[in-house]
Write an enzyme that holds these catalytic residues in place. Sequence first.
Site, PDB file in Angstrom:
ATOM      1  N   HIS A   1       0.787  -1.229   0.000  1.00 44.41           N
ATOM      2  CA  HIS A   1       0.000   0.000   0.000  1.00 44.41           C
ATOM      3  C   HIS A   1       0.824   1.286   0.000  1.00 44.41           C
ATOM      4  CE1 HIS A   1      -3.426   2.473   0.261  1.00 44.41           C
ATOM      5  NE2 HIS A   1      -4.197   1.708   0.990  1.00 44.41           N
TER       6      HIS A   1
ATOM      7  N   TYR B   1     -14.654   6.225   8.483  1.00 45.32           N
ATOM      8  CA  TYR B   1     -13.625   6.662   7.543  1.00 45.32           C
ATOM      9  C   TYR B   1     -14.056   6.267   6.132  1.00 45.32           C
ATOM     10  CZ  TYR B   1      -8.850   6.979   5.518  1.00 45.32           C
ATOM     11  OH  TYR B   1      -7.735   7.297   4.774  1.00 45.32           O
TER      12      TYR B   1
END
Length: 788
Positions: free
Chosen positions: A473, A589
């Site tokens: 990531h 989120y």
Amino acid sequence: MAEAHQAVAFQFTITPEGIDLQLSHEALKQVYLSGFRSWKKRVTRLKNSVITGVYPASPSSWLFVVIAILATMYTRSDPSMGLIAKIQEHLPVSDSLSIQCRTVVSAVLFSTLLWFSLIFTMRLCLKQLLSYHGWMFEQHGKVSNTTKIWGAMVRIFSGRQPLLYSYQGSLPNLPVPAVKDTVDRFLESARPLMSDSEYERITTLAKEFESGLGNRLQWYLKLKAMWASNYVSDWWEEYIYLRGRSPIMVNSNYYGMDFLYVTPTPIQAARAGNTLHACLLYRRKLNREEIKPSRVPGLNIPLCAAQCERIFNTTRIPGEETDYLTHWQDSEYVAVFHRGRFFRLWLYHAGRMLSPREIEHQVQRILDDPSPPAPGEAKLAALTAGDRIHWAQARKEFFSSGVNKRSLDCIEKAAFFVALDDDEQGMMGDDPAGNLDRYAKSLLHGKCYDRWFDKSFTVVVYKNGKNGLNAEHSWADAPIMAHVWEYVMTTDCFQLGYNEEGHCKGEVASSLPQPTRLTWDIPVQCQERVEQSLAVAQALADDIDFHVFPIQEFGKGAIKKCKISPDAFIQIALQLAYYRNRGTFSLTYEASMTRLFREGRTETVRSCTSESCAFVRALEGGESKEVCRRLFRTASEKHQHMYRMAMTGGGIDRHLFCLYIVSKYLGEESPFLKEVLSETWRLSTSQTPLQQVELFDFVNHPDYTTCGGGFGPVADDGYGVSYIIIGEHMINFHISSKHSCPQTDSHKFGAYIRKALVDLLELLSPEKPDLSKAEQNHSKSPQSKKDL
């Protein structure tokens, strides 16, 4: 041994008569062709650098300016207003140059300066135009005259046929919001999650920060914003990703799936051949910058492409305090893992890219190789799945020299990693739903030792021809890898294809060398370290509860008929589902992109708002439909406004994060920032956008549907939810949580999400989707026969 001899370009022996030198013409030819290919790439990079450097002008426009200036001079006019004469006065005196030649040279120099000035002006104008974001806040379907004029100006200054990185120099920098604005937005987002006393306390801390330390930290942040291209991205990469010491498997890495209902071929080697070749085609387009710059859907607004630079030939290197990313300009091979053994598979031969059929042939050689793993080799990759400090120490102690360093270098310098699994995966068999969940878990963590989690991405190909990927990531966000995977999947099926037997098309050159086994010397102490890392990773993997489910015949089309943003609709449905599941609301989120700005990555949308909470309470409290509809539309408009603010630099969390980093550098303690940064995101969500819709044909090939991808839960007692909207009639969800938390259950939460979506659609529209019928239809789909 023949392959080993061919790899040596020359041999020499010392005899009484002198030195006997023997040259291998074949090896020298391979060296020459490889070098020629490398120089061709350098020339291409140089050419693209020139084209990108002068954009939005073109190199040929320089000649046009020169000719125009010279033509004007021959009409007895001076377009330079005396500057050409000034340049001529300062040219060195030379007997070989006549007065006329000196005038021409001066005119060419002036034309060049004028050309560069025009480029700078056009780029500055385009940068200012792209800084305008009023178009995003206008009501859908109603475009103001200002935005129409602005759009026309953007098209004029955008030039023609841009390369991938052409817009980079014209993108605006991410603005630094005012401390007061960020604090006010934070307090607004915190209100529905706090009691009156908690809210009063945090408000006091916030106002003290705003009037005191915040202004000082803001000054340093503005200074960084003036100096750096992006005041967030480098710190975000370092402190959120690279400094994390916990395992990146599950906690950071994410996955992408194959087609949901179709497996193009059941032959593992053939699927690998097309997949790897499609990856190489994408990399070639990337190196040549032939990939079209990503834009806002439906508009001519470019997005930053900086993250594309590290898709291939990139590895995360472990360190005891922080990891770091290493990127190489090129790599002609991939590292392959199969049955506990590592191979180097060359993808180029004789200066050319291998065809899909040739790659299939080479992969089949690996699958047929009967050799056993070396001692300690089979589970070696578990080091990349465990704690980072543990891996960094082992790397330094056991892989810093000798054969282990050479083999590790081979993996880390590979274009990407390939895992050939012996398992069969996919939505298949008597339990398609359960198998789909197991497919997701396999891609996310595998067996914890059959993926190299540090590589930029790992392509996984299963025994039954199903494939997928696992991506690291830190180097980029999911939409970048999703763009690659969309191209790879569609190129595999619609461009390359397979023959009637399921093999790749084409012929195989007889001179292809065997794939090379990597050799290791793993001592017992290192094997113990591997087992320790594997134990940590296995415990983490076993704790993950995953549920993947598609919703068919209900998607964007039905939602848009209600005149509601599909993303807002889904986010409010998630709030409703979470409330029904847990009886409360949670900090939520949602990832939003900031790629409208140079080197932009993501921003957080705090989806749990006072408006969405009011709607959920009204719906669950039995309020009338009219009241609920009104509250829903208010919540939807609020969500859209917050998403737009996040995209245009008006978010909350990245600004507060950077202020916190500055405070740590200055040695200052802020109770407000400490509390904000320690908040737990129990509901972490992300939409995977379908970017290259033109590559798919959902009308003629409805079963060739991408399933998207997912990630692990952010909090131990929370959920990770990823979703992708496919065409007009499908939404795929990927839900993760942890078995160790008694309050979470991915399957139960998935059922709540289904129910919430149906309830919202029923509230806003008289038509209610028949989900059970959709599931029944696809359980009998033609694809299911292919996967059985």
